[in-house]
Motif scaffolding. Structure first.
Motif, PDB file in Angstrom:
ATOM      1  N   VAL A 141       0.855  -1.192   0.000  1.00 61.64           N
ATOM      2  CA  VAL A 141       0.000   0.000   0.000  1.00 61.64           C
ATOM      3  C   VAL A 141       0.887   1.236   0.000  1.00 61.64           C
ATOM      4  O   VAL A 141       1.791   1.372   0.830  1.00 61.64           O
ATOM      5  CB  VAL A 141      -0.927   0.019   1.229  1.00 61.64           C
ATOM      6  CG1 VAL A 141      -1.565   1.405   1.406  1.00 61.64           C
ATOM      7  CG2 VAL A 141      -2.015  -1.032   1.081  1.00 61.64           C
ATOM      8  N   GLY A 142       0.640   2.130  -0.947  1.00 61.21           N
ATOM      9  CA  GLY A 142       1.342   3.406  -1.012  1.00 61.21           C
ATOM     10  C   GLY A 142       0.370   4.534  -0.702  1.00 61.21           C
ATOM     11  O   GLY A 142      -0.635   4.696  -1.397  1.00 61.21           O
ATOM     12  N   ILE A 143       0.656   5.296   0.336  1.00 61.54           N
ATOM     13  CA  ILE A 143      -0.175   6.453   0.704  1.00 61.54           C
ATOM     14  C   ILE A 143       0.588   7.696   0.292  1.00 61.54           C
ATOM     15  O   ILE A 143       1.707   7.940   0.753  1.00 61.54           O
ATOM     16  CB  ILE A 143      -0.470   6.457   2.208  1.00 61.54           C
ATOM     17  CG1 ILE A 143      -1.231   5.185   2.594  1.00 61.54           C
ATOM     18  CG2 ILE A 143      -1.273   7.701   2.594  1.00 61.54           C
ATOM     19  CD1 ILE A 143      -1.528   5.059   4.062  1.00 61.54           C
ATOM     20  N   ILE A 144      -0.005   8.474  -0.603  1.00 59.00           N
ATOM     21  CA  ILE A 144       0.734   9.567  -1.237  1.00 59.00           C
ATOM     22  C   ILE A 144       0.122  10.918  -0.871  1.00 59.00           C
ATOM     23  O   ILE A 144      -1.061  11.019  -0.560  1.00 59.00           O
ATOM     24  CB  ILE A 144       0.808   9.384  -2.763  1.00 59.00           C
ATOM     25  CG1 ILE A 144      -0.573   9.439  -3.402  1.00 59.00           C
ATOM     26  CG2 ILE A 144       1.484   8.060  -3.098  1.00 59.00           C
ATOM     27  CD1 ILE A 144      -0.543   9.357  -4.925  1.00 59.00           C
ATOM     28  N   PRO A 145       0.927  11.990  -0.903  1.00 57.99           N
ATOM     29  CA  PRO A 145       0.485  13.311  -0.460  1.00 57.99           C
ATOM     30  C   PRO A 145      -0.134  14.128  -1.585  1.00 57.99           C
ATOM     31  O   PRO A 145      -0.127  13.724  -2.745  1.00 57.99           O
ATOM     32  CB  PRO A 145       1.796  13.942   0.012  1.00 57.99           C
ATOM     33  CG  PRO A 145       2.802  13.388  -0.955  1.00 57.99           C
ATOM     34  CD  PRO A 145       2.358  11.965  -1.260  1.00 57.99           C
TER      35      PRO A 145
END
Length: 490
Positions: free
Chosen positions: A151-155
């Motif tokens: 899982v990649g949580i990006i800004p």
């Protein structure tokens, strides 16, 4: 306000299909240059997050069994495809967060192509192990295996770049991926997922928009095997709490309060442009975690440097419509961040800081000659002179076009001031003394040190932080686990 027919609609990508939120919920995306709604994105639910994890888990088996060369072929095709959609993606990124089109077009999008091509070339590294002779009849060797679902949580400040960093190398290593973009800037990421879906098998890449509720479901899920966050320290702490019952590898790239240190023997004109333009103000209006927001200048050249910095700002910073190719600095990305930065400007004045350049905020103040932009989130590039590093504006990340300027005497004092912060993401040194450059590079508490340049990065070198700026990188090896095998011959 735009009419309903003019507002764009974007959807989640789950298991190869574009789908709305399961509850039909939507969120509005605001154009920061004028404060108007320009798009709607899904307000996804826990059920949507479960569907994304299920799709990624099912797709993992087939994707991980491909050879490195086969995965590389997919990623290289993605790099080629991005160039066909370069103009569209650059415009979407600009609409999403106000990053000026000259930077998204000529810097950001070409870098995405390069990164996907680099990931394609790195895929083989994920399958390389080591062999050790343990004894006359014993041999040990290591295998590198993909982790599973990443899982990649990006800004909101650089969605497409962080999307690529988190997805490309995880996919190259054989993982399946779920990208969760910020609710403040999801449109470009949702469209990017749709474009990549033309190449990748269903479920290998999923993109799901929503608020913190779905983020919590994703990071705590037992079928998620790694979480990579680029974001705030508070979000990182929440992820640590959420993963306590189901531990997994975590990578955090968090905030920064990076020093840019100018010694009296530096090329001052080059340094002045470096610390103001590239260092902070033209980097998405200072909304970059590595922005050099603390400018430290040796006393003998302090006044001269201040004049040169003001000159560089006046000559090269043009605030305006981010879709105008001539604009070099756009608006603040969203109202929440705009209000946060404005509060820090007031705090700085209350603490005794002297505004020596800029300081105005609000559309009418900053852009009096552009009435069509009076409703957006605009802040002038601002320099605040301070005499103490203990001030709130020197210790806390402002994340905008605001830099403090502070004098120092000696190299030792510069090091003390530079390291006197909880952060450690980047640092800049400007000097013609090679010995000084090497000493500073060794002693600065920072993940990256630039000398006589700033903000230059590339896939050839790792990028990460120390202290409260995070830990780990999104390299291909961090997307794998090592397994040891020992064989005893008869």
């Amino acid at each position: 306000m735009q009419t309903a027919s003019e507002i764009k609609e974007f959807h989640n990508l789950i298991n190869g299909s574009l789908v709305p939120s399961s509850c039909g919920g939507k969120m509005e995306s605001i154009d920061p240059s004028n404060g108007k709604v320009w798009a709607r994105i899904p307000c996804s639910t826990a059920e949507d997050a479960e569907d994304a994890v299920r799709a990624a888990r099912q797709a993992f088996g087939g994707w991980s069994e491909l050879t490195a060369m086969e995965r590389s072929s997919y990623l290289r095709k993605i790099g080629d495809l991005i160039s066909e959609h370069a103009e569209e993606l650059a415009r979407l990124e600009t609409m999403d967060n106000g990053w000026v089109i000259r930077e998204t077009s000529y810097g950001l999008i070409p870098s995405l192509t390069s990164l996907w091509h680099d990931a394609a070339g790195a895929a083989s590294a994920a399958s390389r192990g080591e062999t050790v002779q343990l004894g006359p009849k014993s041999i040990g060797y290591t295998l590198r295996e993909p982790l599973g679902v990443v899982v990649g949580i990006i800004p909101w400040n650089a969605p497409l770049f962080t999307f690529t960093i988190k997805a490309a190398y995880a996919l190259a290593a054989g993982n399946s991926v779920i990208i969760k973009p910020s609710e403040h800037a999801s449109a470009a990421s949702l469209r990017f997922g749709e474009i990549l879906n033309q190449i990748l098998p269903p479920g290998v890449l999923n993109v799901i928009a929503g608020d913190g509720e779905i983020g919590t479901v994703l990071v705590s899920h037992r079928d998620v095997n790694r979480v990579s966050l680029t974001g705030s320290g508070n979000t990182a702490k929440a992820i640590v709490r959420s993963t306590a019952m189901a531990p997994k590898p975590l990578t955090f790239e968090l905030g920064g309060k990076s020093p840019n240190i100018v010694f009296s023997d530096a090329d001052l004109e080059k340094a002045a442009a470096g610390v103001t333009l590239n260092g902070i103000f033209t980097g998405n209006a200072g909304q970059l975690c590595v922005g050099g927001s603390r400018i430290l200048i040796q006393k003998p050249v302090f006044e001269e440097m201040v004049l040169l910095m003001k000159k560089a700002m006046k000559e090269h910073i043009k605030i305006g419509d981010p879709l105008n190719p001539e604009a070099t600095m756009g608006p603040i990305a969203n109202e929440v961040q705009f209000n946060r930065i404005c509060s820090y400007l007031e705090i700085g004045k209350e603490e005794g800081g002297e505004i020596i350049a800029g300081g105005r905020y609000g559309g009418k103040q900053v852009l009096p000659d552009l009435p069509m932009l009076h409703e957006g989130y605009w802040i002038e590039p601002t320099l605040i002179r301070v005499n103490s590093n203990s001030l709130q504006i020197c210790q806390e990340e402002i994340f905008g076009p605001v830099a403090v300027v502070m004098p120092f005497d000696t190299e030792e004092e510069a090091l003390r001031l530079a390291n006197d912060t909880n952060y450690g993401l980047g640092a800049g040194v400007w000097t013609s003394n090679l010995d000084c450059a090497h000493r500073m590079a060794r002693k600065l508490e920072s993940g990256t040190v630039w000398v006589n340049t700033y903000r230059r990065v590339g896939p050839e070198l790792p990028f990460g932080g120390v202290k409260e700026s995070g830990f780990g990188t999104d390299s291909i090896l961090e997307n794998t686990r090592e397994k040891t095998c020992i064989i005893e011959a008869g």
